[in-house]
Design an enzyme around this catalytic site. Structure first.
Site, short mmCIF file in Angstrom:
data_model
loop_
_atom_site.label_atom_id
_atom_site.label_comp_id
_atom_site.label_asym_id
_atom_site.label_seq_id
_atom_site.Cartn_x
_atom_site.Cartn_y
_atom_site.Cartn_z
N GLU A 9 45.73 35.00 34.79
CA GLU A 9 44.50 35.16 35.56
C GLU A 9 44.45 34.00 36.54
OE1 GLU A 9 42.85 37.83 35.44
OE2 GLU A 9 43.66 38.63 33.57
N ASP A 52 34.08 36.52 43.28
CA ASP A 52 34.82 37.78 43.17
C ASP A 52 35.83 37.71 42.04
OD1 ASP A 52 33.41 38.87 45.24
OD2 ASP A 52 34.99 38.60 46.75
N HIS A 150 39.32 41.60 32.41
CA HIS A 150 40.70 41.17 32.35
C HIS A 150 40.78 39.89 31.52
CE1 HIS A 150 42.46 43.52 35.93
NE2 HIS A 150 41.28 44.04 35.62
N ASP A 155 45.60 41.44 27.91
CA ASP A 155 46.36 42.29 28.82
C ASP A 155 47.85 42.24 28.50
OD1 ASP A 155 43.97 42.86 29.97
OD2 ASP A 155 44.42 42.02 31.94
#
Length: 221
Positions: A9, A52, A150, A155
């Site tokens: 990430e 975001d 996420h 993941d």
């Protein structure tokens, strides 16, 4: 064969714009089977988290401030991955970020030749379909209920299951040809004589008698 499925990430999509890795998760596979060994860390990017990006993974500047910096965790990650192939979804993205961080830390990069991209595998296996991790989990019946946002380790675990299915499923390692006979004697191939494909005289006679006994057959109407 040992393989590593991993995910990152980040604060954004371009390391050249100053974006950084904030989380790394990795899962070990041996012989297409998850061993239970994992690597996971959060990383302080030493920069603000754009809203975001935070909406995607839920990692805020407040949470990440005070976490280890990249230089403090990279040795542990490199030790975990060893020389194994690195499996990722859209592998170019994760590899670019990893190597940007390595160069920034004055360390050798990881060659792209080690990367296996499940996105490319999926595109070849399912042309015209959706290739997101969510879509692939749905296709292969993999439970997504824990994935509300996420997360690198979650993941990576999901992708490991997808990768196993994309590359032949759990049966890929089965060696059926090597299974011995019950009494330890070798199997013997038996050749059967070819079956004749024409009717015998007896069969032709029975067929003629059957046809003669039909009452008003359609082909004589």
């Amino acid at each position: 064969m040992r393989e590593i499925v991993w995910d990152t990430e980040t604060t954004g999509i371009m390391p050249g714009d100053g974006h950084r890795i904030v989380e790394i998760g990795a899962v070990e596979l041996v012989g297409r089977t998850m061993t239970g060994r994992t690597f996971h860390t959060y990383i302080d990017p030493q920069r603000p988290m754009p809203k975001d990006a935070e909406r995607v993974h839920g990692l805020s500047s407040e949470f990440l401030t005070g976490q280890p910096v990249f230089e403090q965790v990279i040795d542990g990650f490199l030790e975990f991955i060893g020389d194994a192939p690195l499996i990722a979804h859209n592998a170019a993205f994760d590899m670019e970020f990893l190597n940007w961080e390595l160069k920034r830390a004055g360390m050798p990069i990881v060659p792209m030749s080690r990367a296996i991209d499940t996105l490319e595998i999926s595109r070849k296996a399912h042309p015209g379909a959706k290739h997101t991790l969510d879509a692939l989990c749905t296709r292969y019946g993999i439970d997504l209920s824990a994935r509300t946002k996420h997360g690198a380790l979650l993941d990576a675990e999901l992708l490991a299951r997808v990768y196993i299915e994309l590359t032949g499923g759990r049966q890929i390692g089965f060696d059926l040809a090597s299974a011995p006979a019950a009494d330890d004697t070798p199997y013997e191939r038996v050749s059967l004589a070819a079956r004749a494909h024409h009717a015998s005289q007896e069969e032709l006679a029975r067929h003629a008698a059957f046809v003669a006994g039909l009452d008003d057959p359609l082909w004589l109407s």
